[in-house]
Design a protein around this motif. Sequence first.
Motif, short mmCIF file in Angstrom:
data_model
loop_
_atom_site.label_atom_id
_atom_site.label_comp_id
_atom_site.label_asym_id
_atom_site.label_seq_id
_atom_site.Cartn_x
_atom_site.Cartn_y
_atom_site.Cartn_z
N SER A 17 0.80 -1.22 0.00
CA SER A 17 0.00 0.00 0.00
C SER A 17 0.84 1.27 0.00
CB SER A 17 -0.90 0.00 1.23
OG SER A 17 -0.10 0.00 2.40
N ASP A 18 2.16 1.16 -0.08
CA ASP A 18 3.03 2.32 -0.01
C ASP A 18 2.78 3.26 -1.18
OD1 ASP A 18 4.96 3.46 1.67
OD2 ASP A 18 6.55 2.95 0.28
N PRO A 19 2.85 4.57 -0.95
CA PRO A 19 2.62 5.52 -2.05
C PRO A 19 3.60 5.30 -3.20
CG PRO A 19 2.71 6.66 0.06
CD PRO A 19 3.11 5.23 0.32
N ALA A 20 3.11 5.49 -4.40
CA ALA A 20 3.94 5.29 -5.59
C ALA A 20 5.16 6.19 -5.58
CB ALA A 20 3.11 5.52 -6.84
N GLU A 21 5.04 7.39 -5.01
CA GLU A 21 6.18 8.31 -5.01
C GLU A 21 7.36 7.71 -4.26
OE1 GLU A 21 7.55 12.69 -3.49
OE2 GLU A 21 5.51 12.44 -4.18
N ARG A 22 7.10 7.07 -3.12
CA ARG A 22 8.19 6.48 -2.36
C ARG A 22 8.81 5.31 -3.13
NH1 ARG A 22 6.84 8.19 1.98
NH2 ARG A 22 5.10 6.85 2.46
N LEU A 23 7.98 4.54 -3.79
CA LEU A 23 8.49 3.46 -4.62
C LEU A 23 9.40 4.01 -5.71
CD1 LEU A 23 8.51 0.45 -5.35
CD2 LEU A 23 6.49 0.87 -6.74
N HIS A 24 9.00 5.12 -6.32
CA HIS A 24 9.84 5.74 -7.34
C HIS A 24 11.16 6.22 -6.76
CE1 HIS A 24 5.90 6.47 -9.61
NE2 HIS A 24 6.50 5.43 -10.12
N LEU A 25 11.14 6.76 -5.55
CA LEU A 25 12.38 7.19 -4.91
C LEU A 25 13.33 6.02 -4.72
CD1 LEU A 25 11.13 9.62 -2.10
CD2 LEU A 25 12.37 10.22 -4.18
N VAL A 26 12.78 4.94 -4.24
CA VAL A 26 13.61 3.75 -3.99
C VAL A 26 14.18 3.21 -5.29
CG1 VAL A 26 13.57 1.38 -3.13
CG2 VAL A 26 12.35 3.18 -1.89
N LEU A 27 13.33 3.06 -6.29
CA LEU A 27 13.80 2.52 -7.57
C LEU A 27 14.77 3.46 -8.26
CD1 LEU A 27 10.50 0.91 -8.85
CD2 LEU A 27 12.47 -0.23 -7.82
N ALA A 28 14.58 4.78 -8.11
CA ALA A 28 15.49 5.75 -8.72
C ALA A 28 16.89 5.64 -8.13
CB ALA A 28 14.96 7.17 -8.55
N SER A 29 16.99 5.20 -6.89
CA SER A 29 18.29 5.07 -6.25
C SER A 29 19.01 3.79 -6.67
CB SER A 29 18.13 5.07 -4.73
OG SER A 29 17.57 3.85 -4.30
N GLY A 30 18.29 2.89 -7.31
CA GLY A 30 18.88 1.61 -7.67
C GLY A 30 18.76 0.56 -6.58
N ALA A 31 18.05 0.89 -5.50
CA ALA A 31 17.89 -0.05 -4.39
C ALA A 31 16.93 -1.18 -4.77
CB ALA A 31 17.35 0.68 -3.17
N ARG A 32 16.97 -2.25 -3.98
CA ARG A 32 16.05 -3.36 -4.17
C ARG A 32 14.77 -3.11 -3.39
NH1 ARG A 32 17.37 -8.32 -1.67
NH2 ARG A 32 18.64 -7.18 -0.19
N VAL A 33 13.66 -3.51 -3.95
CA VAL A 33 12.38 -3.50 -3.23
C VAL A 33 12.05 -4.96 -2.94
CG1 VAL A 33 9.91 -3.03 -3.38
CG2 VAL A 33 11.57 -1.39 -4.32
N VAL A 34 11.82 -5.26 -1.67
CA VAL A 34 11.55 -6.63 -1.24
C VAL A 34 10.14 -6.68 -0.65
CG1 VAL A 34 12.31 -8.52 0.24
CG2 VAL A 34 14.01 -6.94 -0.72
N LEU A 35 9.35 -7.60 -1.14
CA LEU A 35 8.00 -7.79 -0.62
C LEU A 35 7.94 -9.14 0.09
CD1 LEU A 35 5.98 -6.64 -3.76
CD2 LEU A 35 6.48 -5.31 -1.71
N ALA A 36 7.46 -9.14 1.31
CA ALA A 36 7.32 -10.38 2.06
C ALA A 36 6.00 -11.03 1.67
CB ALA A 36 7.34 -10.10 3.56
N GLY A 37 5.98 -12.36 1.64
CA GLY A 37 4.74 -13.08 1.38
C GLY A 37 3.74 -12.85 2.49
N ARG A 38 2.49 -13.17 2.23
CA ARG A 38 1.42 -12.93 3.19
C ARG A 38 1.68 -13.62 4.53
NH1 ARG A 38 -4.12 -13.89 0.71
NH2 ARG A 38 -3.41 -12.03 -0.35
N ASP A 39 2.12 -14.87 4.50
CA ASP A 39 2.38 -15.60 5.75
C ASP A 39 3.50 -14.95 6.55
OD1 ASP A 39 0.39 -17.39 5.14
OD2 ASP A 39 1.75 -18.91 4.35
N THR A 40 4.57 -14.54 5.87
CA THR A 40 5.69 -13.90 6.55
C THR A 40 5.30 -12.54 7.08
OG1 THR A 40 7.27 -15.07 5.14
CG2 THR A 40 8.08 -13.12 6.27
#
Length: 140
Positions: free
Chosen positions: A32-55
């Motif tokens: 649910s994170d705002p798209a702007e923050r996702l763009h900031l992270v991706l613009a830096s070249g960082a990895r985005v990690v999503l945990a599965g529902r159980d985790t």
Amino acid sequence: MTVTHRQLAERVEAGLCVLGTARQAAWLMPASDPAERLHLVLASGARVVLAGRDTAGDAQALVGFVDRQRITHIQATPEEWRELLAAGFDNYAVTALVSGGSLSPDLVEELLDRTQRLIAVQGVRYEELDGFPKPAGALR
């Protein structure tokens, strides 16, 4: 509303400076994170990690996941942070971002003791906390 490339680039650069993200960073981000923050992270070249529902639904499993994935940035609500701390979270490599609720002085103190940095998130505004309280005008 029209946004120029220069305005967007300046906003992204400012966000990257405040958040302290870089290519080697790994962000655990809620869907649910705002798209702007996702763009900031991706613009830096960082990895985005999503945990599965159980985790994601099991604080103790999430603590282990953070360690295994070498997560450097986590955004969570105050209640989610309390659950992680109760499950044994203690990772000085992590920058803690807190959104979706008010921070109590005891939670601020505990997060400052167990993480590298603490940033309060209000929409797309960030406030780095190095103690409590901070004046409201200190938001970046």
